[in-house]
Design a protein around this motif. Structure first.
Motif: not given
Length: 313
Positions: A159-164, A177-187, A232-240
């Motif tokens: 819950h550290v905020r990474v995107v205002p 952060w979990e909205q961009y770098a988690s299992g839900n983010a992958l989906s 590509e989806c994995f790469q995006t999440v991995a980057c986050w």
């Protein structure tokens, strides 16, 4: 041999085990969680504890890993997003029902402690454990001690905020952060791609039963097959994930990151891009020692083992 019982209490299951002082689980039990009823939940915890205690009469205490905010006294669950716990005196209730001393700890903290003591964290005194599941949990070890914060609810890393003003999070904020770098983010990434480029996402859609509601499992299966869109989806999440680790390095300067949770099972699809993003984003790269990154070793048993060990302290 010192025996304690560890109980991992989540929104869907209560998993308990008798654990020795070497972190070995001697026996386990599992029950569904009656998540909408605090009294029934305490009853299920007591049921599995009492069943195990009856077989191992030298059990000395119980550690509860609870999916929620636990107060500084390690006795009250202040809030749990997936259970009906609000200022719940869990320690007192379970002690009354079992006759054993009880320690309550956040489930991610318990998992981190288990990995530190008996898993991937052995030998390192400064550890940050990041659990990549539906969301992101975390646990921090500083100088060999579990860091809990002044009020007991520290290390809520997801819950550290990474995107205002970013994606809405279940905690009520946006851009966590979990909205961009988690299992839900992958989906989420896969579904966004499917809406814009359904032909590219065809394999993920097929693996999700023909629906646009693409699951994380479908993305993983497609990526294993080499599907470019899924990769590509994995790469995006991995980057986050990597960028988040870089931010945590700037704050904590740990010796080790442990990556656990459901996404750790597909770590090979994340590690290269995650490591690249991490090393590029970390402050002072090239002029400092970087923390090592390891995959968690204890799997779904980490919470049981960690909670049981915390009951000895």
């Amino acid at each position: 041999m010192s025996l304690t019982i560890g109980v991992d209490v989540g929104g869907t299951k209560v998993a308990a085990g008798v654990v020795d002082d070497q972190g070995r689980i001697l026996e386990k039990l599992r029950r569904p969680t009656p998540s909408t009823n605090p009294e029934l939940t305490a009853g299920v915890i007591a049921e599995v504890t009492n069943l195990l205690k009856a077989k191992y009469d030298d059990v000395s205490g119980v550690g509860l890993g609870a999916a929620g905010f636990v107060d500084e006294t390690r006795s009250i669950v202040l809030f749990a997003p997936n259970l009906a716990w609000r200022d719940e005196p869990l320690k007192a209730k379970v002690e009354k029902l079992t006759g054993l001393p009880v320690v309550v700890e956040n489930d991610a903290n318990a998992m981190a402690w288990g990995e530190y003591r008996f898993g991937a964290g052995r030998g390192e005194e400064h550890v940050v454990c990041v659990t990549l599941g539906t969301g992101i949990g975390g646990g921090i070890i500083v100088d060999g001690a579990l860091y809990r914060g002044r009020h007991g609810i520290g290390a809520e890393l997801g819950h550290v905020r990474v995107v205002p003003d970013g994606r809405r999070c279940g905690c009520g904020n946006r851009g966590c952060w979990e909205q961009y770098a988690s299992g839900n983010a992958l989906s989420h990434e896969a579904r966004d791609l499917a809406r814009v480029e359904p032909k590219r996402a065809a394999r993920m859609i097929e693996l999700s039963g023909g629906t646009m509601e693409i699951t994380g499992l479908a993305v993983s299966e497609a990526a294993r097959e080499g599907d470019p869109a899924a990769l590509e989806c994995f790469q995006t999440v991995a980057c986050w994930v990597g960028q988040g680790l870089a931010d945590l390095t700037a704050i904590m300067d740990p010796g080790l990151f442990i990556i656990g949770g459901g996404l750790s099972a597909v770590a090979d699809l994340l590690l290269e891009q995650m490591t690249k993003a991490f090393t590029e984003a970390v402050t002072g790269h090239g002029h400092r020692r970087l923390p090592e990154v390891r995959i968690a070793e204890l799997g779904p048993d980490a919470g049981i083992v960690g909670a049981a060990d915390l009951a000895r302290l």
